[in-house]
Design a protein around this motif. Structure first.
Motif, PDB file in Angstrom:
ATOM      1  N   UNK A  80     -35.322  11.670 131.071  1.00 28.68           N
ATOM      2  CA  UNK A  80     -34.046  11.829 130.332  1.00 28.68           C
ATOM      3  C   UNK A  80     -32.879  11.004 130.828  1.00 28.68           C
ATOM      4  N   UNK A  81     -33.158  10.133 131.737  1.00 28.13           N
ATOM      5  CA  UNK A  81     -32.172   9.072 132.224  1.00 28.13           C
ATOM      6  C   UNK A  81     -31.210   9.620 133.280  1.00 28.13           C
ATOM      7  N   UNK A  82     -30.228   9.197 133.519  1.00 28.89           N
ATOM      8  CA  UNK A  82     -29.149   9.509 134.525  1.00 28.89           C
ATOM      9  C   UNK A  82     -27.977   9.832 134.270  1.00 28.89           C
ATOM     10  N   UNK A  83     -27.702  10.404 132.655  1.00 26.49           N
ATOM     11  CA  UNK A  83     -26.433  10.372 132.026  1.00 26.49           C
ATOM     12  C   UNK A  83     -26.066  11.671 131.921  1.00 26.49           C
ATOM     13  N   UNK A  84     -26.970  12.900 132.274  1.00 25.88           N
ATOM     14  CA  UNK A  84     -26.702  13.995 131.882  1.00 25.88           C
ATOM     15  C   UNK A  84     -25.465  14.594 132.625  1.00 25.88           C
ATOM     16  N   UNK A  85     -25.269  14.139 133.668  1.00 19.85           N
ATOM     17  CA  UNK A  85     -24.026  14.717 134.552  1.00 19.85           C
ATOM     18  C   UNK A  85     -22.720  14.323 133.672  1.00 19.85           C
ATOM     19  N   UNK A  86     -22.697  13.356 133.240  1.00 18.40           N
ATOM     20  CA  UNK A  86     -21.459  12.722 132.562  1.00 18.40           C
ATOM     21  C   UNK A  86     -21.399  13.359 130.934  1.00 18.40           C
ATOM     22  N   UNK A  87     -22.477  13.190 130.452  1.00 15.79           N
ATOM     23  CA  UNK A  87     -22.517  13.955 129.051  1.00 15.79           C
ATOM     24  C   UNK A  87     -22.136  15.327 129.050  1.00 15.79           C
ATOM     25  N   UNK A  88     -22.437  16.164 130.002  1.00 15.01           N
ATOM     26  CA  UNK A  88     -22.000  17.591 130.281  1.00 15.01           C
ATOM     27  C   UNK A  88     -20.357  17.599 130.387  1.00 15.01           C
ATOM     28  N   UNK A  89     -19.907  16.767 131.381  1.00 10.82           N
ATOM     29  CA  UNK A  89     -18.392  16.776 131.455  1.00 10.82           C
ATOM     30  C   UNK A  89     -17.846  16.314 130.192  1.00 10.82           C
ATOM     31  N   UNK A  90     -18.234  15.315 129.528  1.00  9.15           N
ATOM     32  CA  UNK A  90     -17.528  14.780 128.335  1.00  9.15           C
ATOM     33  C   UNK A  90     -17.481  15.923 127.241  1.00  9.15           C
ATOM     34  N   UNK A  91     -18.623  16.937 127.452  1.00  9.76           N
ATOM     35  CA  UNK A  91     -18.544  17.850 126.334  1.00  9.76           C
ATOM     36  C   UNK A  91     -17.548  18.922 126.455  1.00  9.76           C
ATOM     37  N   UNK A 127     -10.887  19.074 132.786  1.00  3.84           N
ATOM     38  CA  UNK A 127     -10.026  18.395 133.484  1.00  3.84           C
ATOM     39  C   UNK A 127     -10.560  17.014 133.422  1.00  3.84           C
ATOM     40  N   UNK A 128      -9.702  15.740 132.785  1.00  8.20           N
ATOM     41  CA  UNK A 128     -10.112  14.371 133.091  1.00  8.20           C
ATOM     42  C   UNK A 128     -10.515  13.978 134.653  1.00  8.20           C
ATOM     43  N   UNK A 184     -14.116   9.197 127.018  1.00 10.49           N
ATOM     44  CA  UNK A 184     -14.858   8.142 127.838  1.00 10.49           C
ATOM     45  C   UNK A 184     -13.963   6.736 127.961  1.00 10.49           C
ATOM     46  N   UNK A 185     -13.698   6.417 126.654  1.00 13.21           N
ATOM     47  CA  UNK A 185     -12.924   5.129 126.691  1.00 13.21           C
ATOM     48  C   UNK A 185     -11.531   5.304 127.306  1.00 13.21           C
ATOM     49  N   UNK A 222     -12.149   5.316 131.363  1.00 14.02           N
ATOM     50  CA  UNK A 222     -12.649   3.954 131.765  1.00 14.02           C
ATOM     51  C   UNK A 222     -11.672   2.850 131.746  1.00 14.02           C
ATOM     52  N   UNK A 223     -10.597   3.074 130.664  1.00 19.65           N
ATOM     53  CA  UNK A 223      -9.300   2.181 130.665  1.00 19.65           C
ATOM     54  C   UNK A 223      -8.557   2.706 131.950  1.00 19.65           C
ATOM     55  N   UNK A 224      -8.091   3.924 132.251  1.00 17.15           N
ATOM     56  CA  UNK A 224      -7.530   4.445 133.266  1.00 17.15           C
ATOM     57  C   UNK A 224      -8.020   3.859 134.754  1.00 17.15           C
TER      58      UNK A 224
END
Length: 373
Positions: free
Chosen positions: A50-61, A65-66, A101-102, A105-107
């Motif tokens: 399932x790749x390496x992005x689940x940690x980021x996905x879970x936080x985005x959802x 806290x940003x 997410x955008x 990355x901008x910050x």
């Protein structure tokens, strides 16, 4: 400026093959300035991941806290200026989460580049149908299943991101036209396609393949009998035994093709006009897929025989029972008294292979009662 390359799928477009490649070549990629971090260990070259992005996905959802999102994004870079995140989970984030997410990355001063693959409708539907047989216990025919399709996740994701991420930062490819050189296509986006030494065999691997006709019929029967409870384990056993086999497309009736055309022709037109153009665009039925099916028909002599599939599933059943027996032994050894255990689960597991294998009168030689169980 740092750059984050996000490969978000879509589903059934070679994501597992890319993820295994990224994992196996993580050190080589790092030498070229690209980090592939937070990935799980790949134990063999055909492993479904399932790749390496689940940690980021879970936080985005879920994360309120940003700052947490910012920290996780930075963890993907290590000491490199470029990072790769690959996960089909990311195609399920909604517009609000894409905006988070955008913003992050901008910050952080990071440029976000999205890599995404789509495919023509019938090849996608056939592959998705096999996936739900393998992973979710589906047993109906494809013609009975197709009317339930209301949207296509990979196209809906593109609709969401197109209004948030700049079009110049979105790299969309037709999987049907690039599948034979998928890894090279992605490496070209990264800008290292001409510089990184790779094994050609590693770039042409097919992982999480679809089913042959015999496998599909076998799994549908298995799922119908046992409710799909073991579909993932059993399908993995079949696929991993012959990972190089070529799949075969299930037959779709003209009525079902008409349903797909009515539902998704507008989506096809939008994807082509927005990202691909008519020359490289997707369609209802891809000519690229049709050519591959001719080759696959020639290869169908490699088909697993029914008796071979029975034996593979029998081996899986025995391993399941042995593991359960060891678990019980460990429990009894760890206590000075006997405890209540869910014996219904044990009986169900033991009855499973007995009922399934005995349905074939030609399989008397491998009946459980002749093994003394």
């Amino acid at each position: 400026m740092k750059t984050l390359y996000l490969h978000a799928g879509g589903s059934k477009t070679g994501s597992s093959a890319l993820q295994v490649f990224f994992s196996q070549y993580a050190r080589a990629l790092e030498q070229h300035g690209f980090a592939y971090k937070n990935n799980s260990e790949v134990r063999h070259e055909y492993q479904i991941t399932s790749g390496n992005g689940y940690a980021l996905f879970e936080l985005l959802v879920s994360a309120p806290d940003n700052d947490c999102i910012n920290d996780v994004i930075m963890s993907y870079f290590g000491t490199c200026n470029c990072a790769i995140i690959s996960s089909e989970y990311m195609q399920h984030i909604d517009s609000k989460q894409i905006y988070r997410l955008m913003s992050a990355t901008f910050i952080l001063g990071i440029q976000l580049e999205l890599i995404y693959l789509v495919r023509s409708i019938i090849p996608f539907v056939c592959s998705a149908y096999d996936q739900i047989i393998k992973r979710h216990g589906e047993w109906r025919s494809i013609d009975d299943w197709i009317p339930e399709l209301s949207t296509l996740d990979h196209i809906e994701f593109l609709k969401r991101v197109s209004g948030i991420i700049p079009s110049t930062n979105i790299h969309v490819f037709n999987y049907d036209s690039v599948s034979e050189h998928l890894v090279d296509t992605v490496l070209q986006v990264l800008g290292v396609g001409d510089n990184m030494k790779t094994d050609v065999r590693h770039k042409q691997r097919k992982i999480n393949r679809s089913l042959t006709n015999h496998e599909r019929n076998y799994m549908r029967d298995f799922n119908r009998r046992y409710g799909g409870q073991f579909s993932e384990e059993v399908s993995d056993r079949l696929i991993y035994s012959k990972p190089e086999y070529c799949s075969e497309t299930p037959h779709i009736s003209d009525h079902s093709v008409g349903i797909l055309e009515e539902k998704f022709q507008a989506d096809i037109t939008w994807v082509n006009q927005t990202f691909l153009g008519e020359r490289d665009g997707i369609s209802i039925s891809s000519s690229h897929s049709a050519m591959r099916e001719i080759h696959r028909g020639i290869m169908s002599a490699n088909e697993l025989e029914q008796s071979d599939m029975h034996k593979l599933v029998l081996e899986w059943s025995i391993e399941r029972i042995k593991a359960l027996q060891k678990e019980l032994d460990d429990v009894y050894r760890s206590r000075s008294f006997r405890i209540t255990y869910p014996l219904r689960q044990i009986r169900k597991l033991i009855r499973l292979p007995h009922g399934f294998f005995n349905k074939d009168k030609n399989m008397d030689a491998i009946r459980f009662d002749e093994m003394g169980t």
